[in-house]
Design an enzyme around this catalytic site. Sequence first.
Site, mmCIF file in Angstrom:
data_model
loop_
_atom_site.group_PDB
_atom_site.id
_atom_site.type_symbol
_atom_site.label_atom_id
_atom_site.label_comp_id
_atom_site.label_asym_id
_atom_site.label_seq_id
_atom_site.Cartn_x
_atom_site.Cartn_y
_atom_site.Cartn_z
ATOM 1 N N ASP A 172 0.708 -1.199 -0.111
ATOM 2 C CA ASP A 172 -0.005 0.180 0.129
ATOM 3 C C ASP A 172 0.850 1.305 -0.145
ATOM 4 O OD1 ASP A 172 1.039 0.086 2.307
ATOM 5 O OD2 ASP A 172 -0.864 -0.105 3.599
ATOM 6 N N TYR A 266 11.032 4.421 0.636
ATOM 7 C CA TYR A 266 11.675 3.266 1.375
ATOM 8 C C TYR A 266 12.915 3.331 0.789
ATOM 9 C CZ TYR A 266 8.398 0.614 4.133
ATOM 10 O OH TYR A 266 7.268 0.474 5.197
HETATM 11 P P1 NAD Z 1 0.452 -8.150 13.748
HETATM 12 O O1 NAD Z 1 1.799 -8.787 14.636
HETATM 13 O O2 NAD Z 1 -0.374 -7.390 14.506
HETATM 14 O O3 NAD Z 1 -0.511 -9.252 13.264
HETATM 15 C C1 NAD Z 1 0.089 -10.370 12.564
HETATM 16 C C2 NAD Z 1 -0.495 -11.560 12.920
HETATM 17 O O4 NAD Z 1 -0.227 -12.744 12.169
HETATM 18 C C3 NAD Z 1 -0.319 -11.784 14.365
HETATM 19 O O5 NAD Z 1 -1.786 -12.019 14.997
HETATM 20 C C4 NAD Z 1 0.172 -13.277 14.378
HETATM 21 O O6 NAD Z 1 -0.164 -14.102 15.464
HETATM 22 C C5 NAD Z 1 -0.273 -13.919 12.967
HETATM 23 N N1 NAD Z 1 0.642 -14.928 12.468
HETATM 24 C C6 NAD Z 1 1.992 -15.249 12.541
HETATM 25 N N2 NAD Z 1 2.237 -16.175 11.800
HETATM 26 C C7 NAD Z 1 1.179 -16.760 11.228
HETATM 27 C C8 NAD Z 1 1.126 -17.875 10.649
HETATM 28 N N3 NAD Z 1 2.092 -18.497 10.105
HETATM 29 N N4 NAD Z 1 -0.334 -18.459 10.488
HETATM 30 C C9 NAD Z 1 -1.512 -17.511 10.698
HETATM 31 N N5 NAD Z 1 -1.316 -16.352 11.426
HETATM 32 C C10 NAD Z 1 0.109 -16.151 11.805
HETATM 33 O O7 NAD Z 1 1.446 -7.337 12.467
HETATM 34 P P2 NAD Z 1 0.688 -6.114 11.747
HETATM 35 O O8 NAD Z 1 1.749 -4.965 12.248
HETATM 36 O O9 NAD Z 1 -0.876 -5.758 11.797
HETATM 37 O O10 NAD Z 1 1.135 -6.275 10.294
HETATM 38 C C11 NAD Z 1 0.526 -7.598 9.566
HETATM 39 C C12 NAD Z 1 1.292 -7.876 8.497
HETATM 40 O O11 NAD Z 1 1.004 -6.940 7.241
HETATM 41 C C13 NAD Z 1 2.920 -7.742 8.610
HETATM 42 O O12 NAD Z 1 3.567 -8.752 7.791
HETATM 43 C C14 NAD Z 1 3.113 -6.249 7.860
HETATM 44 O O13 NAD Z 1 4.494 -6.146 7.522
HETATM 45 C C15 NAD Z 1 2.057 -6.328 6.734
HETATM 46 N N6 NAD Z 1 1.905 -5.171 6.040
HETATM 47 C C16 NAD Z 1 2.010 -4.979 4.984
HETATM 48 C C17 NAD Z 1 1.793 -3.862 4.278
HETATM 49 C C18 NAD Z 1 2.113 -3.569 2.872
HETATM 50 O O14 NAD Z 1 1.953 -2.627 2.197
HETATM 51 N N7 NAD Z 1 2.541 -4.678 1.985
HETATM 52 C C19 NAD Z 1 0.994 -2.895 4.779
HETATM 53 C C20 NAD Z 1 0.669 -3.103 6.055
HETATM 54 C C21 NAD Z 1 0.832 -4.351 6.739
HETATM 55 C C1 G6P Z 2 3.707 0.781 4.939
HETATM 56 C C2 G6P Z 2 4.411 -0.091 3.935
HETATM 57 C C3 G6P Z 2 3.902 -1.700 4.715
HETATM 58 C C4 G6P Z 2 4.491 -1.588 6.146
HETATM 59 C C5 G6P Z 2 3.549 -0.356 6.514
HETATM 60 C C6 G6P Z 2 3.598 -0.324 8.367
HETATM 61 O O1 G6P Z 2 2.430 0.852 4.596
HETATM 62 O O2 G6P Z 2 3.995 -0.264 2.715
HETATM 63 O O3 G6P Z 2 4.951 -2.404 4.037
HETATM 64 O O4 G6P Z 2 4.113 -2.883 6.661
HETATM 65 O O5 G6P Z 2 3.988 0.727 5.952
HETATM 66 O O6 G6P Z 2 4.871 -0.117 8.714
HETATM 67 P P1 G6P Z 2 4.804 0.073 10.099
HETATM 68 O O7 G6P Z 2 6.399 0.704 10.699
HETATM 69 O O8 G6P Z 2 3.860 1.310 10.782
HETATM 70 O O9 G6P Z 2 4.227 -0.987 10.952
HETATM 71 MN MN MN Z 3 4.778 -2.240 1.586
#
Ligand code: NAD
Ligand code: G6P
Ligand code: MN
Length: 449
Positions: A172, A266
């Site tokens: 995102d 980034y």
């Molecule tokens: P978080 O730790 O709050 O949530 C992650 C959840 O995944 C936890 O509840 C954990 O128990 C669960 N989990 C871990 N391993 C697992 C498995 N093998 N099977 C099932 N569940 C499992 O993390 P968050 O900060 O809310 O972020 C969640 C994910 O989304 C992270 O990987 C983060 O980097 C990603 N994210 C990506 C983007 C993007 O742009 N690509 C944006 C926002 C968040």
């Molecule tokens: C952006 C990136 C994600 C990252 C998120 C949250 O949206 O695209 O890949 O996981 O920021 O980062 P933060 O440091 O707030 O957990």
């Molecule tokens: Mn990202």
Amino acid sequence: MNNKKFSVLIAGGGSTYTPGIVLTLLDHLDRFPIRKLKFYDNDENRQNIVADACAILLKERAPEIEFIATTDPKTAFTDVDFVMAQIRVGKYEMREKDEKISLKHGVVGQETTGPGGIAYGLRSIGGVLGLIDYMEKYSPNAWMLNYSNPAAIVAEATNRLRPNAKIINICDMPIGIMDRMAAILGLDSVKEMDFRYYGLNHFGWWTDIRDQEGNNLLPKLQEYVAKNGYLLPNNGDQDTEASWKSTFEKARDVYALDPKTLPNTYLKYYLYPQYVVKHADPNYTRTNEVQDGREKMVFGECRKISELQTAKDSHFKSDEHSTYIIDLCRAIAYNTHERMLVMTPNNGAVENLEVDAMVEVPCLIGANGPEPLAMGQADRFQKGLIEEQNHVEKLVVDAWVEHSYVKLWQAMSLCKIVPDAGVAREILDEMIEANKDFWPELKMDTIRI
Ligand code: NAD
Ligand code: G6P
Ligand code: MN
């Protein structure tokens, strides 16, 4: 458009992003109707806090939607049309270690970049492959939209190890930055902009941005970014967290390196690593900030909903992150061929990059997934940076597949953020110890020094 209602599974139900996604799903039911919503997580206690609150929210807003929260893969993955994957293998506890071990050695400690991103990659690959395998077993026609990080390494791994899987890896950040661009230009919506962009995930550049009449918006944006980075006009960043504010501001200096394009935020970690380390607190990193901010807020709000047994006064709201994911579901479900930025095998989309690099470029999204659009040639500066970073990501996947210590050491040493192979090895050895519950056991396929 047909009248089908969809069944959606959120994998990583205990994520801090889950309530926002549920709210957004509810706000978009007229565009994307759902009949069933499921949460899956391997941490039952964490997921239950979020699920209990969401159950109340759903009962109040859309009681017709069947809701299930489970830790059982079969229950979770059976009868599903879309999987939204957002797991964090090792949770915040391991993210904190990624950041702090790197910083202790004077190297950037960050979720998806540098040694931290590499360590997280080695944890995530198995987790996301596991989700794909469950999906293919129990709902073989479903699509997975994965945004579990580090998405670049995960995309490289899924493309190599599950090449036929119905998975699209997404991020995102570009859409988040384009939201800022819309505000800078005084446009109502990001959808009023056409754009060209290429690179790897968390590693790309806009080469063109136009309004709907085809007028070039890039010069006006560049003039603004040269002064303010991506900070919002009119003091619009008052409520933005300090670390993100500094990232948006620093985009000014990242932009200066190539005045013809506009960069992803980034890139600051790759181009100004010394600045980033100098401004970091090795005892209080982004993980601590997230735990004291987003996590506390989301889980506090969930507990409040459960205590009061109503979500009527809750502060959860739908957000851009989730809207993007739902737009993508719609594009697949209704075969709309909407133009969206996702990760995809290059296959010539960026003419002078390797065919099998997982690039992030605009694609037409339809029922059969993404069709990449041709973005022309990468300039020399971008090509050099991208090829190096792509080989780092490929080496991480090699290391995971081959259980190879030396490949992982090579990945860390090649990484632009790490100054020296000796430093890379010190970090690596500490990370092996910290990650022993998550990484494959690595063979000592190199000499001791
Ligand atoms: P978080 O730790 O709050 O949530 C992650 C959840 O995944 C936890 O509840 C954990 O128990 C669960 N989990 C871990 N391993 C697992 C498995 N093998 N099977 C099932 N569940 C499992 O993390 P968050 O900060 O809310 O972020 C969640 C994910 O989304 C992270 O990987 C983060 O980097 C990603 N994210 C990506 C983007 C993007 O742009 N690509 C944006 C926002 C968040
Ligand atoms: C952006 C990136 C994600 C990252 C998120 C949250 O949206 O695209 O890949 O996981 O920021 O980062 P933060 O440091 O707030 O957990
Ligand atoms: Mn990202």
